[in-house]
Write a protein that holds these residues in place. Structure first.
Motif, PDB file in Angstrom:
ATOM      1  N   THR A   1      51.005  33.099  16.269  1.00 43.83           N
ATOM      2  CA  THR A   1      50.209  32.043  15.645  1.00 43.83           C
ATOM      3  C   THR A   1      50.082  30.880  16.613  1.00 43.83           C
ATOM      4  OG1 THR A   1      51.053  32.666  13.468  1.00 43.83           O
ATOM      5  CG2 THR A   1      49.967  30.529  13.650  1.00 43.83           C
ATOM      6  N   ALA A   2      48.905  30.337  16.704  1.00 46.17           N
ATOM      7  CA  ALA A   2      48.659  29.208  17.611  1.00 46.17           C
ATOM      8  C   ALA A   2      47.889  28.111  16.894  1.00 46.17           C
ATOM      9  CB  ALA A   2      47.873  29.681  18.833  1.00 46.17           C
TER      10      ALA A   2
ATOM     11  N   GLY B   1      43.658  25.415  23.126  1.00 45.39           N
ATOM     12  CA  GLY B   1      44.942  25.787  22.560  1.00 45.39           C
ATOM     13  C   GLY B   1      45.971  24.750  22.923  1.00 45.39           C
ATOM     14  N   ILE B   2      46.829  24.371  21.946  1.00 47.11           N
ATOM     15  CA  ILE B   2      47.822  23.346  22.226  1.00 47.11           C
ATOM     16  C   ILE B   2      49.253  23.825  22.025  1.00 47.11           C
ATOM     17  CG2 ILE B   2      46.285  21.382  21.864  1.00 47.11           C
ATOM     18  CD1 ILE B   2      47.423  21.103  19.048  1.00 47.11           C
ATOM     19  N   ALA B   3      49.475  24.770  21.127  1.00 51.29           N
ATOM     20  CA  ALA B   3      50.831  25.258  20.877  1.00 51.29           C
ATOM     21  C   ALA B   3      50.766  26.648  20.292  1.00 51.29           C
ATOM     22  CB  ALA B   3      51.572  24.326  19.920  1.00 51.29           C
ATOM     23  N   CYS B   4      51.756  27.466  20.649  1.00 48.79           N
ATOM     24  CA  CYS B   4      51.804  28.815  20.079  1.00 48.79           C
ATOM     25  C   CYS B   4      53.243  29.192  19.796  1.00 48.79           C
ATOM     26  CB  CYS B   4      51.136  29.840  20.985  1.00 48.79           C
ATOM     27  SG  CYS B   4      51.955  30.106  22.565  1.00 48.79           S
TER      28      CYS B   4
ATOM     29  N   CYS C   1      44.395  26.619  13.014  1.00 45.35           N
ATOM     30  CA  CYS C   1      45.401  27.627  13.321  1.00 45.35           C
ATOM     31  C   CYS C   1      44.702  28.971  13.458  1.00 45.35           C
ATOM     32  CB  CYS C   1      46.528  27.668  12.300  1.00 45.35           C
ATOM     33  SG  CYS C   1      46.096  28.249  10.659  1.00 45.35           S
ATOM     34  N   ALA C   2      45.303  29.831  14.257  1.00 46.76           N
ATOM     35  CA  ALA C   2      44.706  31.127  14.541  1.00 46.76           C
ATOM     36  C   ALA C   2      45.816  32.145  14.771  1.00 46.76           C
ATOM     37  CB  ALA C   2      43.800  31.036  15.766  1.00 46.76           C
ATOM     38  N   ARG C   3      45.482  33.414  14.538  1.00 44.92           N
ATOM     39  CA  ARG C   3      46.478  34.469  14.717  1.00 44.92           C
ATOM     40  C   ARG C   3      45.953  35.614  15.561  1.00 44.92           C
ATOM     41  NH1 ARG C   3      49.957  34.570   9.045  1.00 44.92           N
ATOM     42  NH2 ARG C   3      51.403  32.996   9.864  1.00 44.92           N
ATOM     43  N   HIS C   4      46.897  36.171  16.302  1.00 40.03           N
ATOM     44  CA  HIS C   4      46.662  37.363  17.108  1.00 40.03           C
ATOM     45  C   HIS C   4      47.690  38.406  16.677  1.00 40.03           C
ATOM     46  CE1 HIS C   4      46.172  39.895  20.706  1.00 40.03           C
ATOM     47  NE2 HIS C   4      47.495  39.935  20.721  1.00 40.03           N
TER      48      HIS C   4
ATOM     49  N   ARG D   1      41.491  32.396  24.024  1.00 43.90           N
ATOM     50  CA  ARG D   1      41.112  32.015  22.679  1.00 43.90           C
ATOM     51  C   ARG D   1      40.420  33.168  21.960  1.00 43.90           C
ATOM     52  NH1 ARG D   1      36.984  27.261  22.660  1.00 43.90           N
ATOM     53  NH2 ARG D   1      35.577  28.959  23.149  1.00 43.90           N
ATOM     54  N   HIS D   2      39.622  33.947  22.687  1.00 43.79           N
ATOM     55  CA  HIS D   2      38.839  35.013  22.072  1.00 43.79           C
ATOM     56  C   HIS D   2      39.726  36.118  21.516  1.00 43.79           C
ATOM     57  CE1 HIS D   2      39.579  36.215  26.221  1.00 43.79           C
ATOM     58  NE2 HIS D   2      39.413  37.456  25.836  1.00 43.79           N
ATOM     59  N   GLU D   3      40.985  36.170  21.959  1.00 42.19           N
ATOM     60  CA  GLU D   3      41.890  37.213  21.479  1.00 42.19           C
ATOM     61  C   GLU D   3      42.581  36.824  20.169  1.00 42.19           C
ATOM     62  OE1 GLU D   3      44.269  39.290  24.428  1.00 42.19           O
ATOM     63  OE2 GLU D   3      43.203  38.184  25.997  1.00 42.19           O
ATOM     64  N   PHE D   4      42.396  35.596  19.764  1.00 40.11           N
ATOM     65  CA  PHE D   4      42.870  35.185  18.433  1.00 40.11           C
ATOM     66  C   PHE D   4      41.718  35.461  17.472  1.00 40.11           C
ATOM     67  CE2 PHE D   4      46.909  33.120  19.203  1.00 40.11           C
ATOM     68  CZ  PHE D   4      46.873  32.926  20.575  1.00 40.11           C
ATOM     69  N   THR D   5      41.881  36.448  16.641  1.00 40.73           N
ATOM     70  CA  THR D   5      40.761  36.960  15.852  1.00 40.73           C
ATOM     71  C   THR D   5      40.711  36.436  14.422  1.00 40.73           C
ATOM     72  OG1 THR D   5      42.088  38.887  15.290  1.00 40.73           O
ATOM     73  CG2 THR D   5      40.622  39.087  17.198  1.00 40.73           C
ATOM     74  N   LEU D   6      41.772  35.779  13.992  1.00 41.04           N
ATOM     75  CA  LEU D   6      41.835  35.262  12.626  1.00 41.04           C
ATOM     76  C   LEU D   6      41.989  33.752  12.695  1.00 41.04           C
ATOM     77  CD1 LEU D   6      44.265  38.030  11.531  1.00 41.04           C
ATOM     78  CD2 LEU D   6      41.965  37.777  10.602  1.00 41.04           C
TER      79      LEU D   6
END
Length: 128
Positions: free
Chosen positions: A34-35, A47-50, A96-99, A112-117
């Motif tokens: 999660t990022a 992106g700032i944190a993951c 927020c985004a998830r991979h 960024r493109h690999e975070f799909t949700l």
């Protein structure tokens, strides 16, 4: 159905603190990186944190290191971003985004493109 929702956005003064929360539903959270990303007006989303699936891998971009802290609670499926010593340049929409899998390493913030949700975003404004 997989869903992410951010909450906690607000207007704060420079030097202040704020927490934003990402809440997931439908996930097995320990399968995902999660990022947090943010997008300032007129700028690209960055992106700032993951935080990795197990919570061991944690990374920040240089501009927020020492001021922001990311953490996760898998029982509640929440990921918290604690923000201290806020600056006007922290202003933006926070997402927020998830991979699925591990992605919190190396140049993760360029992938960024690999975070799909993604969640819908929440506004954070730092201003006097």
């Amino acid at each position: 159905q997989l869903h992410l929702a951010e909450s906690g956005g607000d207007l704060v003064h420079p030097g202040g603190s704020l927490n934003v929360t990402c809440t997931g539903s439908g996930f097995r959270p320990n399968f995902y990186t999660t990022a947090w990303f943010r997008q300032a007006p007129g700028k690209e989303r960055e992106g700032i944190a993951c935080i990795g699936p197990t919570g061991v891998a944690i990374n920040y971009i240089d501009s927020v290191k020492g001021r922001f802290t990311i953490s996760r609670d898998d029982a509640k499926d929440t990921v918290l971003l604690q923000m201290n010593s806020l600056k006007p340049e922290d202003t933006g929409v926070y997402y927020c985004a998830r991979h699925f899998g591990r992605l919190c390493a190396g140049y993760w913030y360029r992938r960024r493109h690999e975070f799909t949700l993604w969640g819908q975003g929440v506004q954070v404004t730092v201003s006097s």
